[in-house]
Design an enzyme around this catalytic site. Structure first.
Site, PDB file in Angstrom:
ATOM      1  CE  LYS A  58      -2.476   0.615   4.082  1.00  0.00           C
ATOM      2  NZ  LYS A  58      -2.495   1.990   4.510  1.00  0.00           N
TER       3      LYS A  58
ATOM      4  NE  ARG B  68       6.078   6.699   0.504  1.00  0.00           N
ATOM      5  CZ  ARG B  68       5.271   6.466   1.548  1.00  0.00           C
ATOM      6  NH1 ARG B  68       4.183   5.733   1.398  1.00  0.00           N
ATOM      7  NH2 ARG B  68       5.556   6.986   2.737  1.00  0.00           N
TER       8      ARG B  68
ATOM      9  N   GLY C 187      -4.789   8.044   5.535  1.00  0.00           N
ATOM     10  CA  GLY C 187      -3.903   9.119   5.977  1.00  0.00           C
ATOM     11  C   GLY C 187      -2.795   9.381   4.968  1.00  0.00           C
TER      12      GLY C 187
ATOM     13  NE  ARG D 284      -4.851   8.811  11.263  1.00  0.00           N
ATOM     14  CZ  ARG D 284      -4.211   7.997  10.423  1.00  0.00           C
ATOM     15  NH1 ARG D 284      -4.871   7.406   9.448  1.00  0.00           N
ATOM     16  NH2 ARG D 284      -2.922   7.785  10.564  1.00  0.00           N
TER      17      ARG D 284
ATOM     18  CB  SER E 184       5.711  10.815  10.635  1.00  0.00           C
ATOM     19  OG  SER E 184       4.712  10.745   9.620  1.00  0.00           O
TER      20      SER E 184
ATOM     21  CD  GLN F 191       0.665   8.566   6.800  1.00  0.00           C
ATOM     22  OE1 GLN F 191       0.167   9.465   7.480  1.00  0.00           O
ATOM     23  NE2 GLN F 191       0.064   7.415   6.586  1.00  0.00           N
TER      24      GLN F 191
ATOM     25  CG  ASP G 151       1.626   0.440   9.588  1.00  0.00           C
ATOM     26  OD1 ASP G 151       1.087   1.296  10.309  1.00  0.00           O
ATOM     27  OD2 ASP G 151       2.069   0.692   8.453  1.00  0.00           O
TER      28      ASP G 151
ATOM     29  CE  LYS H 181       0.487   5.214  12.991  1.00  0.00           C
ATOM     30  NZ  LYS H 181       1.102   5.781  11.787  1.00  0.00           N
TER      31      LYS H 181
HETATM   32  C1  S3P Z   1       2.826   5.156   6.164  1.00  0.00           C
HETATM   33  C2  S3P Z   1       3.479   5.620   7.269  1.00  0.00           C
HETATM   34  C3  S3P Z   1       3.073   5.292   8.636  1.00  0.00           C
HETATM   35  C4  S3P Z   1       2.177   4.071   8.648  1.00  0.00           C
HETATM   36  C5  S3P Z   1       1.093   4.115   7.623  1.00  0.00           C
HETATM   37  C6  S3P Z   1       1.690   4.229   6.235  1.00  0.00           C
HETATM   38  C7  S3P Z   1       3.301   5.595   4.848  1.00  0.00           C
HETATM   39  O1  S3P Z   1       2.350   6.386   9.164  1.00  0.00           O
HETATM   40  O2  S3P Z   1       1.608   3.891   9.921  1.00  0.00           O
HETATM   41  O3  S3P Z   1       0.312   2.943   7.668  1.00  0.00           O
HETATM   42  O4  S3P Z   1       2.882   5.017   3.821  1.00  0.00           O
HETATM   43  O5  S3P Z   1       4.109   6.529   4.801  1.00  0.00           O
HETATM   44  P1  S3P Z   1       3.084   7.607   9.936  1.00  0.00           P
HETATM   45  O6  S3P Z   1       3.918   8.352   8.954  1.00  0.00           O
HETATM   46  O7  S3P Z   1       1.952   8.473  10.454  1.00  0.00           O
HETATM   47  O8  S3P Z   1       3.874   6.972  11.033  1.00  0.00           O
END
Ligand code: S3P
Length: 435
Positions: free
Chosen positions: A25, A30, A103, A131, A174, A176, A322, A349
């Site tokens: 995923k 990306r 997210g 969130r 993070s 993300q 995760d 989360k």
């Molecule tokens: C993710 C980063 C993580 C992860 C999420 C996917 C990503 O989140 O928990 O399931 O694809 O960059 P965080 O960046 O909030 O830690």
């Protein structure tokens, strides 16, 4: 998300899985976004059919990006073609961009759109709109971004503008947030640097490099410069390690149980879970495929054992962010007290994952102490038949289902439809493995 549906999980006398899992995923989000700003046609195979990635594909289609097959159609196992014509070819959407439960969709798209010439509003489901988004909005504003958020939450109203590269020291690990800032940096003047307090998944960096962006990584400092032109992508998304982990973790629970996952992503920033399984006493064999491009993949086999408790601190947690709910579920069957600290992020989360796991594990009869930023689980504890609640969260549904394999009677997991976010066939795979 609205988790709906109750799935029944029966106790397992044996457990043997040999399978592939849906594509990763994180990589797929990306790859689709970057293909959409590249110049030329990208062909991305094994894009997962989960709802999160579908949300990204739909948002991109709303932004005028041509995607085949159209994202309104199911994505299962398909090769996706994305016609990239640079972000200049995107158009302001005529309706809100619906990020659903995802997210990653919301945070990464915010980074991309901040430096565009467009206006867009990003919305999500009830969980996503609770969130924290200030963690991307604030640093993007330091680059000049114009984003309106109320109380740091979605809906996010973005008016694309000219950005200036700056240096960001992240307060917490993070991937993300890191990725959102790097994507913004592709459309900013000068250099954009992100400094991570501890390493997180590096899929964005790997993709950017292979697509020809000017990216430098120096320890925990990642710097990107404005990209004039990104090359299109041709590749297959490896299996999602975080989905595979649930089958591998289940197999670890008892001597004689086993699971083999083929074609699974083995990016070292994602596989710390395997080291933890070994520390718990399970037998883990990894066979990387030789013909690897920029995202390693291979086969992983786990054989179960009498498990031992482990201690996980904040650095570990960032690497298995995760898999923490799964590890808490497994801890109920490990000898000793498993202590997880530095895991406050789990509270923001898709659900409050510490509270959701404490609730579910207690209903199953586990001995659990919930703390502000972690949890202690004592084991091994025989679990009992119960009804547990996934709290609308895919990873909670799967973690509690794994714990349920060791219960004395059937366990009803309510809110189990949430698995569609990342692994729609999870319960079928679990049942097929269970004897
Ligand atoms: C993710 C980063 C993580 C992860 C999420 C996917 C990503 O989140 O928990 O399931 O694809 O960059 P965080 O960046 O909030 O830690």
């Amino acid at each position: 998300m609205d988790g709906g549906l109750t799935e029944r999980v029966d106790p397992a006398r044996s457990f043997h899985a040999e399978l592939r899992v849906p594509g990763d995923k994180s990589i797929a989000h990306r790859a689709l976004m970057l293909a959409a700003i590249a110049q030329g046609e990208s062909r991305i195979d094994d894009v997962p059919d989960g709802a999160d990635v579908q949300a990204t594909a739909r948002c991109l289609a709303e932004l005028g990006v041509t995607i085949h097959p159209h994202p309104a159609l199911p994505l299962r196992g398909s090769e996706i073609h994305v016609e990239g014509r640079g972000m200049q070819a995107w158009k302001s959407p005529t309706q809100d961009l619906q990020c659903a439960n995802s997210g990653t969709t919301m945070r990464l798209l915010t980074g991309l759109l901040a430096g565009s010439a467009l206006r867009a509003t990003l919305v999500g489901d009830a969980s996503l709109q609770r969130r924290p988004m200030d963690r991307v909005v604030r640093p993007l504003r330091r680059m000049g971004a114009r984003i309106i958020a109320i109380d740091g939450q979605a809906p996010l109203h973005i008016e694309g503008t000219t950005l200036t590269g700056v240096e960001h020291q992240l307060a917490r690990p993070s991937a993300q947030v890191k990725s959102a800032l790097l994507l913004a940096g592709l459309h900013a003047s000068g250099e954009t640097t992100v400094i991570e307090p501890s390493p997180t998944r590096d899929h964005t960096e790997r993709l950017l490099r292979v697509m020809g962006a000017a990216l430098r990584v120096d320890g925990n400092r990642i710097t990107v410069r404005r990209a004039q032109r990104l090359a299109p992508l041709v590749f297959s998304v490896p299996g999602d390690f975080s989905s595979a982990a649930f089958l591998l973790g289940a197999a670890a629970l008892r001597p004689g149980w086993s699971a083999t996952v083929h074609g699974v992503g083995l990016n070292p920033s994602r596989t710390r879970f395997l080291h933890i399984l070994r520390a718990m006493g399970a037998n883990v064999a990894v066979a990387p495929y030789p013909d690897q491009l920029f995202e390693p993949a291979g086969m992983v086999t786990v054989e179960g054992a009498r498990l031992r408790a482990v201690d996980l601190d904040g650095g570990d947690v960032a690497q298995v962010i995760d898999e923490v709910p799964l590890l808490l579920a497994m801890a109920t069957q490990a000898e000793g007290a498993t202590r997880v600290t530095g895991a406050g992020e789990l509270r923001v989360k898709e659900s409050d994952r510490l509270a959701a796991m404490a609730d579910g594990l207690r209903r199953l009869g586990a001995q659990v102490e919930e703390e502000a930023d972690g949890m202690t689980v004592a084991g091994p504890t025989p679990l009992r038949a119960a009804t547990v609640d996934a709290h609308g969260d895919h990873r909670i549904a799967m973690a509690l289902a794994v714990a349920a394999l060791t219960a004395a009677g059937p366990v009803q997991v309510s809110g189990a439809a949430s698995v569609a976010v990342s692994y729609p066939g999870f319960f079928e795979a679990l049942r097929a493995a269970t004897g």
